[in-house]
Design an enzyme around this catalytic site. Structure first.
Site, PDB file in Angstrom:
ATOM      1  N   HIS A   1       0.923  -1.115  -0.156  1.00 40.66           N
ATOM      2  CA  HIS A   1       0.202   0.141  -0.110  1.00 40.66           C
ATOM      3  C   HIS A   1       1.084   1.296  -0.032  1.00 40.66           C
ATOM      4  O   HIS A   1       0.374   2.431   0.089  1.00 40.66           O
ATOM      5  CB  HIS A   1      -0.913   0.109   1.127  1.00 40.66           C
ATOM      6  CG  HIS A   1      -1.705  -1.168   1.468  1.00 40.66           C
ATOM      7  ND1 HIS A   1      -1.430  -2.219   2.108  1.00 40.66           N
ATOM      8  CD2 HIS A   1      -2.946  -1.737   0.640  1.00 40.66           C
ATOM      9  CE1 HIS A   1      -2.491  -3.210   1.995  1.00 40.66           C
ATOM     10  NE2 HIS A   1      -3.355  -2.891   0.981  1.00 40.66           N
ATOM     11  N   HIS A  37      -5.255   0.629  -2.956  1.00 39.77           N
ATOM     12  CA  HIS A  37      -6.300   0.499  -3.986  1.00 39.77           C
ATOM     13  C   HIS A  37      -6.196   1.792  -4.778  1.00 39.77           C
ATOM     14  O   HIS A  37      -6.092   2.980  -4.014  1.00 39.77           O
ATOM     15  CB  HIS A  37      -7.736   0.430  -3.507  1.00 39.77           C
ATOM     16  CG  HIS A  37      -8.148   1.339  -2.328  1.00 39.77           C
ATOM     17  ND1 HIS A  37      -7.736   1.306  -1.145  1.00 39.77           N
ATOM     18  CD2 HIS A  37      -9.047   2.394  -2.598  1.00 39.77           C
ATOM     19  CE1 HIS A  37      -8.303   2.225  -0.452  1.00 39.77           C
ATOM     20  NE2 HIS A  37      -9.052   2.995  -1.114  1.00 39.77           N
ATOM     21  N   GLY A  57     -10.671  -0.439  -8.067  1.00 32.65           N
ATOM     22  CA  GLY A  57     -11.768   0.482  -8.731  1.00 32.65           C
ATOM     23  C   GLY A  57     -11.321   0.823 -10.301  1.00 32.65           C
ATOM     24  O   GLY A  57     -11.747   1.717 -10.724  1.00 32.65           O
ATOM     25  N   MET A  81     -11.345  -6.922  -9.963  1.00 30.71           N
ATOM     26  CA  MET A  81     -12.262  -7.932  -9.463  1.00 30.71           C
ATOM     27  C   MET A  81     -13.886  -7.731 -10.133  1.00 30.71           C
ATOM     28  O   MET A  81     -14.197  -8.318 -10.837  1.00 30.71           O
ATOM     29  CB  MET A  81     -12.032  -7.649  -7.901  1.00 30.71           C
ATOM     30  CG  MET A  81     -12.882  -8.527  -7.211  1.00 30.71           C
ATOM     31  SD  MET A  81     -12.841  -8.298  -5.294  1.00 30.71           S
ATOM     32  CE  MET A  81     -11.020  -8.525  -5.144  1.00 30.71           C
ATOM     33  N   SER A  82     -14.376  -7.045  -9.377  1.00 33.92           N
ATOM     34  CA  SER A  82     -15.965  -6.546  -9.798  1.00 33.92           C
ATOM     35  C   SER A  82     -16.059  -6.396 -11.044  1.00 33.92           C
ATOM     36  O   SER A  82     -16.965  -6.758 -11.719  1.00 33.92           O
ATOM     37  CB  SER A  82     -16.305  -5.658  -9.052  1.00 33.92           C
ATOM     38  OG  SER A  82     -15.954  -4.238  -9.090  1.00 33.92           O
TER      39      SER A  82
END
Length: 205
Positions: free
Chosen positions: A102, A122, A156, A176-177
């Site tokens: 991170h 992220h 995102g 991912m999504s």
């Protein structure tokens, strides 16, 4: 750039196996990141994938080094709270090891310990980390400059945001999504691949 597809831990073994098989020839790597599933469920998923012709070399097992070793899978992704790269590298030198980081400092430490690549994020605010501001593409650029190993961007990243991410020259993106939460995962993965590979992909068609 490489396209990493990361499972979202929201599907049954049957549903997830079908989605992964549908993208097996599109995504460069597929991360099995199913934190709520048992070892038996993850093992069943892996067995189904291999039986369906998914290339074992594309599979990356998140956190569960034991599961990767059991199935003779040579790629693992270590979360920030998990085993250190140094520990896993010492015991299992044959493994390809990614580390979730991170900050640039964490990336440098992972590289020193022998990580083959880092997963940084992220980048933007995402449903999996609601309320937490993204670290942004400038931070991604700083991580990229800090280490000599590949840097994969995560968090995102959508089709619309991908051009902005590419300006920081990551070695790959992880989604991912944007893949696994889509009803038509194969089509979503295909669109992302076109954007990731650009002209090189078009020439190969």
């Amino acid at each position: 750039m490489k396209l990493h597809a990361i499972t979202d831990d929201r599907h049954s073994v049957d549903e997830l196996a079908a989605k992964i098989v549908s993208i097996k020839d599109t995504a460069d790597f597929i991360h099995i990141r199913e934190r709520s599933k048992t070892v038996c469920e993850i093992s069943e998923l892996i067995e189904r994938l291999l039986a369906a012709g998914v290339d074992k070399r594309k599979l990356i097992i998140n956190d569960r080094v034991d599961v990767a070793l059991f199935h003779n899978i040579h790629r693992v992704q270590l979360p920030s709270h998990g085993f250190s790269v140094k520990c896993v590298r010492h015991r299992f030198p044959h493994l390809k090891i990614g580390k979730s980081v991170h900050s640039a400092e964490e990336a440098v430490q992972a590289a020193k310990e022998g990580a083959d690549y880092v997963l940084f994020g992220h980048i933007f605010e995402t449903d999996s980390k609601k309320g937490l501001t993204g670290r942004g593409t400038e931070s991604l650029w700083n991580v990229k400059q800090a280490v000599d190993i590949p840097v994969i961007a995560i968090g995102g990243i959508t089709e619309k945001r991908l051009p902005e991410v590419k300006l920081s020259a990551p070695d790959g993106i992880a989604v991912m999504s944007g893949i696994f939460s889509e009803d038509r995962s194969a089509e979503a993965c295909e669109r992302l691949l076109r954007l990731v590979k650009g002209d090189l992909y078009e020439k190969a068609l």
